[in-house]
Design an enzyme around this catalytic site. Structure first.
Site, PDB file in Angstrom:
ATOM      1  N   GLU A  81       0.808  -1.217   0.000  1.00 46.91           N
ATOM      2  CA  GLU A  81       0.000   0.000   0.000  1.00 46.91           C
ATOM      3  C   GLU A  81       0.847   1.275   0.000  1.00 46.91           C
ATOM      4  O   GLU A  81       0.339   2.361  -0.293  1.00 46.91           O
ATOM      5  CB  GLU A  81      -0.919   0.017   1.231  1.00 46.91           C
ATOM      6  CG  GLU A  81      -2.001  -1.039   1.227  1.00 46.91           C
ATOM      7  CD  GLU A  81      -3.127  -0.757   0.243  1.00 46.91           C
ATOM      8  OE1 GLU A  81      -3.100   0.310  -0.396  1.00 46.91           O
ATOM      9  OE2 GLU A  81      -4.022  -1.606   0.112  1.00 46.91           O
ATOM     10  N   GLU A 112       7.568 -21.967   7.596  1.00 41.59           N
ATOM     11  CA  GLU A 112       8.001 -21.155   8.725  1.00 41.59           C
ATOM     12  C   GLU A 112       8.999 -21.869   9.624  1.00 41.59           C
ATOM     13  O   GLU A 112       9.638 -21.242  10.469  1.00 41.59           O
ATOM     14  CB  GLU A 112       6.795 -20.730   9.561  1.00 41.59           C
ATOM     15  CG  GLU A 112       6.102 -21.851  10.309  1.00 41.59           C
ATOM     16  CD  GLU A 112       4.933 -21.338  11.140  1.00 41.59           C
ATOM     17  OE1 GLU A 112       5.021 -21.449  12.367  1.00 41.59           O
ATOM     18  OE2 GLU A 112       3.965 -20.828  10.555  1.00 41.59           O
TER      19      GLU A 112
END
Length: 270
Positions: A81, A112
């Site tokens: 953004e 992960e």
């Protein structure tokens, strides 16, 4: 103080499947109301991180977010953004997720759990001591993130973290930890809920405040936004019109001439 993983503690609610939709919604809303209060308690920690982010960005460095699962997606969302909102290049704020871009939409099993991969992913961007890395992990125990921050420290790269557990292994290795303790989730262990909301609120604060400090906002307007659609073009025209006390038609002509809101305003005033 011993490490207690509150994000994995049992929910205060039971027999969820027996509840009506209305009951479930009320309980979710009740829990969600606690998140901003938890963020408020962490404001001094958040401020300390933003000071470092601004310092790095002003000196030619970059801001990296790194996480897995929901945490990684939150970082990528905030990073993505920044260019359209503040007009910065896409390489100024960068989000990385365990498992790579495919993990944005689909979970990549065990990604992960690979402790070395986080640092390898950062190295793809030629990370250096001018940069700052914020590790995001609700649990504060994600190997991908923890080891990445450890390697950053070894290479004189500033680190911070966002977690929802106090005294976690991630907090211990971060130079500037942010701990937003939201407590047990409605669904036990579902940290995409309150912990994810907390991450979003904190990330909003970090990027928005940093960009304001860097001069990317004038008054309260996004003067450097990229006008990539009709809505944003109209917003740009409105900003110019209001700031310079011009008609919409005059503002539109200025914007077409100068292509950015900032340049249109500055050139008119000069």
């Amino acid at each position: 103080m011993s490490f207690i993983k509150t994000t994995e503690q049992d929910s205060a609610y039971n027999d969820l499947e027996k509840m009506s939709i209305s009951e479930v919604l009320r309980h979710i809303n009740t829990e969600d109301k606690t998140v901003p209060l938890a963020v408020e308690k962490a404001l001094p920690q958040i401020e300390a991180v933003i000071v470092q982010v601004v310092h790095c960005l002003k000196n030619g460095g970059r801001l990296f977010y790194i996480g897995a699962g929901t945490s990684g997606r939150m970082g990528i969302l905030d990073a993505s953004e920044c260019p359209p909102t503040f007009g910065v290049d896409s390489n100024v704020v960068i989000g990385l997720i365990a498992g790579g871009d495919q993990a944005i939409r689909n979970a990549v099993e065990n990604a992960e759990d690979h402790p070395q991969q986080g640092w390898l992913d950062l190295q793809q961007f030629h990370i250096n001591s001018k940069d700052i890395v914020i590790g995001i992990a609700a649990s504060g125990t994600t190997p991908y993130v923890i080891e990445a921050l450890k390697q950053c420290t070894k290479n004189q790269i500033a680190t911070a973290c966002i977690t929802s557990n106090q005294n976690s292994p991630l907090s211990v290795v971060a130079d500037y930890p942010i701990e937003v303790v939201v407590g047990p989730e409605l669904i036990t262990g579902s940290s995409r809920m309150k912990a994810g909301t907390a991450q979003k609120l904190v990330l909003n604060m970090i990027s928005t405040t940093a960009m304001i400090q860097l001069g990317k906002v004038k008054g309260n307007k996004m003067v450097d936004m990229k006008m990539t659609n009709a809505k944003l073009i109209q917003r740009g025209i409105q900003i110019i019109s209001t700031t310079l006390n011009l008609t919409a038609e005059e503002a539109a002509r200025l914007l077409e001439q100068h292509q950015t809101v900032r340049k249109a305003i500055e050139q008119f005033k000069s």
